[in-house]
Every structure is written in C-alpha cells, then in structure tokens.
Enzyme design. Structure first.
Site, PDB file in Angstrom:
ATOM      1  N   HIS A  17      33.973  39.762  49.421  1.00 54.30           N
ATOM      2  CA  HIS A  17      34.208  40.361  48.096  1.00 54.30           C
ATOM      3  C   HIS A  17      32.891  40.471  47.334  1.00 54.30           C
ATOM      4  O   HIS A  17      32.591  41.504  46.722  1.00 54.30           O
ATOM      5  CB  HIS A  17      35.151  39.494  47.254  1.00 54.30           C
ATOM      6  CG  HIS A  17      36.541  39.400  47.751  1.00 54.30           C
ATOM      7  ND1 HIS A  17      37.179  38.184  47.919  1.00 54.30           N
ATOM      8  CD2 HIS A  17      37.442  40.351  48.092  1.00 54.30           C
ATOM      9  CE1 HIS A  17      38.404  38.396  48.342  1.00 54.30           C
ATOM     10  NE2 HIS A  17      38.591  39.700  48.463  1.00 54.30           N
ATOM     11  N   LYS A  41      54.178  37.016  43.651  1.00 56.65           N
ATOM     12  CA  LYS A  41      53.354  36.574  44.762  1.00 56.65           C
ATOM     13  C   LYS A  41      52.899  35.132  44.524  1.00 56.65           C
ATOM     14  O   LYS A  41      52.515  34.773  43.415  1.00 56.65           O
ATOM     15  CB  LYS A  41      52.139  37.501  44.891  1.00 56.65           C
ATOM     16  CG  LYS A  41      51.325  37.280  46.132  1.00 56.65           C
ATOM     17  CD  LYS A  41      50.239  38.334  46.250  1.00 56.65           C
ATOM     18  CE  LYS A  41      49.373  38.063  47.464  1.00 56.65           C
ATOM     19  NZ  LYS A  41      48.265  39.010  47.565  1.00 56.65           N
ATOM     20  N   ARG A  90      36.920  46.221  56.014  1.00 53.33           N
ATOM     21  CA  ARG A  90      36.309  45.330  56.990  1.00 53.33           C
ATOM     22  C   ARG A  90      36.371  45.921  58.385  1.00 53.33           C
ATOM     23  O   ARG A  90      35.447  45.832  59.158  1.00 53.33           O
ATOM     24  CB  ARG A  90      37.008  43.970  56.992  1.00 53.33           C
ATOM     25  CG  ARG A  90      36.844  43.203  55.698  1.00 53.33           C
ATOM     26  CD  ARG A  90      37.755  42.026  55.658  1.00 53.33           C
ATOM     27  NE  ARG A  90      39.138  42.526  55.648  1.00 53.33           N
ATOM     28  CZ  ARG A  90      40.213  41.775  55.554  1.00 53.33           C
ATOM     29  NH1 ARG A  90      40.095  40.479  55.478  1.00 53.33           N
ATOM     30  NH2 ARG A  90      41.411  42.305  55.533  1.00 53.33           N
ATOM     31  N   SER A 128      40.572  36.138  52.277  1.00 52.13           N
ATOM     32  CA  SER A 128      40.927  34.961  51.485  1.00 52.13           C
ATOM     33  C   SER A 128      41.926  34.082  52.216  1.00 52.13           C
ATOM     34  O   SER A 128      41.852  32.854  52.158  1.00 52.13           O
ATOM     35  CB  SER A 128      41.492  35.384  50.125  1.00 52.13           C
ATOM     36  OG  SER A 128      40.513  35.997  49.347  1.00 52.13           O
TER      37      SER A 128
END
Length: 158
Positions: A17, A41, A90, A128
């Site tokens: 990030h 979430k 990515r 993450s």
C-alpha cells in the site's frame, strides 16, 4: 489540480500500500487515502486505530490526506470533488476483480476514471490478510509492513 482517491480498508497498511501511495503522490497533486468503514465487515483493527496507523505512516508525504467513507465509492468521489480513483495491482488475479469494479463504477458514474498502478514486484504477494495471518502466528512481519503497523500487530497478537 489533480486530486485522486486511494480507497481501501488498510487493515493494516502494508508496504505494498505504501509503495502505491508514495508513487501516486508523485503523480497527483493530492491523494486522499480513503479508509472504508464497513460495519458488515469484520476488521482486526477498529477504524480509529487504522487511521492512527495511517497518520503515523504517511506523515512524511505532504500531499496525502486521510478520510473515512461508508457506502458507494462513486458517491464519495463526488463528495471529494474528484473523478479519479487509484487502485493497486499485484498480479493478474487482482485485475479481474478491479476490472469488474471499474466497469461497475463507470455504470454508476460515467466520468469516474480508475488509474491502475502496479506494485513493486517485491510486494506482489503481499496482502493485509497474509500479514494478519503471519502476525497471528508470531511470524516475522517487519519487512512486510511499516513500523506503526508492525507495532500494532505485535500488540494485538501479544
């Protein structure tokens, strides 16, 4: 002035990030790091702690600000007065999801543009959730996240 939003949950912020934010800050005049607040979430860190970690981590980049949002990204972009969204990629699997989201957002707001930045190859595996898993087993994470994230993770899993 070119203002762009970099949205995410940042639970926690990783070096991947940080790579995207630092590079985007050289391209755009202003970057709004938009931290998603989603009650549906489950996050490891509450929104206040994610913001604190981000503030500490990004303090050295002058044209970056932090905001939280809940709801549709297109609405938040309009509220911020921009039509530019930054997304990091990515690997190819990220592109499938991001392409779908970009087309969906464009259906909701036709002038919303998404700018994709490839993360540095050294971070191509990093997420993450991977960091949280490694930290949960007390593995080495200092090379994966900024110091503020590493400290918060160590304290969380102590």
């Amino acid at each position: 002035m070119r203002k762009a939003i970099y949205p995410g949950s940042f639970d926690p912020i990783t070096n991947g990030h940080l790579d995207i934010i630092a590079r985007a800050a050289k391209i755009f005049d202003e970057i709004i790091v938009a931290v998603l607040h989603n009650d549906d979430k489950h996050h490891l860190f509450p929104i206040e702690e994610r913001l604190r970690i981000l503030q500490e981590t990004l303090a050295h980049i002058p044209n970056v600000s932090l905001r939280t949002f809940n709801g549709l990204l297109v609405d938040f972009a309009a509220e911020c007065g921009t039509n530019l969204v930054i997304r990091g990629l990515r690997m190819v699997s990220d592109f499938d999801y991001e392409f779908q989201m970009t087309l969906t957002n464009r259906q909701l707001k036709s002038d919303l543009e998404t700018v994709f930045l490839m993360t540095d190859a050294v971070y191509s595996f990093l997420s993450s959730s991977v960091v949280r898993q490694i930290a949960g087993y007390h593995g080495k994470i200092e090379h994966l996240v900024p110091p503020a994230s590493a400290l918060a993770l160590r304290q969380k899993f102590a």
